[in-house]
Design an enzyme around this catalytic site. Sequence first.
Site, PDB file in Angstrom:
ATOM      1  N   ASP A 153      44.768  -1.758  29.474  1.00  0.00           N
ATOM      2  CA  ASP A 153      44.222  -1.169  30.710  1.00  0.00           C
ATOM      3  C   ASP A 153      44.106  -2.308  31.773  1.00  0.00           C
ATOM      4  O   ASP A 153      43.524  -2.062  32.954  1.00  0.00           O
ATOM      5  CB  ASP A 153      42.729  -1.034  30.388  1.00  0.00           C
ATOM      6  N   ARG A 204      47.473   1.704  35.596  1.00  0.00           N
ATOM      7  CA  ARG A 204      47.866   0.705  34.562  1.00  0.00           C
ATOM      8  C   ARG A 204      48.443   1.309  33.663  1.00  0.00           C
ATOM      9  O   ARG A 204      48.513   2.623  33.357  1.00  0.00           O
ATOM     10  CB  ARG A 204      46.218   0.535  34.038  1.00  0.00           C
TER      11      ARG A 204
END
Length: 508
Positions: A274, A205
């Site tokens: 995230d 991510r």
Amino acid sequence: MRSASAPPPTWSAGATYLGGVSTAPLSAITLGDEFARTLPELALPWQAEQVAEPRLLVLNERVAADLGLDSAWLRGPEGTRLLVGNHVPPGAAPVAQAYAGHQFGNYSPRLGDGRALLLGELVHSDGRPRDLHLKGSGRTPFARGGDGFAAVGPMLREYVVSEAMHALGIPTTRSLAVVATGRSVRRETPLPGAVLARVARGHLRVGSFQYASATGDLDLLRRLADHAIDRHHPAAAGAEHRYLELFEAVVAAQAALVARWMLVGFVHGVMNTDNMTISGETIDYGPCAFLDAFDRSTVYSSIDHRGRYAYGNQPAVAEWNLARLAEALLPLFADDQDKAVALAVDALGGFRERYDRTWSAGMRAKLGLPSASTTPLVDELVDDLVALLAENHVDHTSFYRRLGAAARGDTEPARGLVLDIAAIDSWIARWRALRPDADAMDRVNPVYIPRNHLVEEALNAATEGDLGPLGGLLDAVTAPYDERPGRDRYADPAPADFGAAYQTFCGT
Ligand code: AMP
Ligand code: MG
């Protein structure tokens, strides 16, 4: 609603054994540990919580086959235990991944998989690796205040929506299975627990880079970037400025991805850094939903009070997140910080261009016009339609599909969705003069999307033990362009009394 002490529900479907239980041994499966070996600083070895009574609710046989997994075996006791992480192949090394992230704009230096595990890597039939990942598999050291678990409803939501996105041709993590744990999970009310097994090209991510960058360990950051290039953007490997090239590739992938979301009316709902992948796959289906009426300010998430992640804000948020990725990568762009910043700003400038290109081509396709039709006339037509749909609160999905009929001469189904008849008639006349291709429209404008009222219906029934509605919904949305008789309720707009107040939830 079940109470904590109620007996487990009886599931009406999903746990049937198709073709008998295969005896293929677990040792025939190899789960790679490349991530854990390459990036041990981001990989915390961990085990899934034991599940006393795992019960398979839904299995994606197509995804299983693509990964070389035997569906009959997965449906059996050993396979089901693999799907909750209780029975892993010899040599497998499950890990919780570490990452940081900006959540609603606020930086958290340590998030990580609080209730998820990377079991390992499998090779897909396309020859490329895939992560096999669990969600709801118990607390990890990243759990903070969370219980590590997940409820049946939200895991099935991820299953349905991710598979619908895939069928719509939008890059996404895939869902392999949802297994009920028999455990009661405490939310506002006690809910039946579940584990989702999902598959992705990768779980890196933006937040993974933020975490690596914050350690100040340049070697770690470089290893992470090299891993991302190798796994997701191999074309960058030979470039003179490979890390800048990596960044540009992520910018391009995310710009194209978010444009695809916009074209289909998808609202992710929690675009924290995230929850934004390096691979360009949609990830972490929490408070997500599809638009009913077209409205750029649409927010579904119960906690998104300021509309940060509203439908119309998604491109700007993606760009903001990518700026955070650029910040994390700066030391790899150039030794001189000013030079690194200039390179990053220039590369990020590619976002809008790529976004506009994908969105404009997509809109032309939705209207049955050649993607190369770049005349101001077409731009104006598109802008006018978008304004008209917003002003009239028109159901996004059914409008475009019904426009296919209008291209064939039957304007009634589409104009019936619009209050301002004069405006839509005049727009349709201008558009039809360009001779739109109705068949091409039917190939890009879905009939069936996971409509919010149907998703709620299916998840509520499943939570009460009836998987029938879920099966019907999955049948519809996994072949979204293929209109089939008897499925009108999956195509129709939401009932008038459903909509404005619809809310979805995080941390489920
Ligand atoms: P999300 O934005 O839902 O993807 O999750 C944000 C962070 O919260 C991640 O670090 C998750 O692992 C963590 N998290 C969410 N729900 C739970 C839970 N029930 N238990 C532990 N961690 C959780
Ligand atoms: Mg997440």
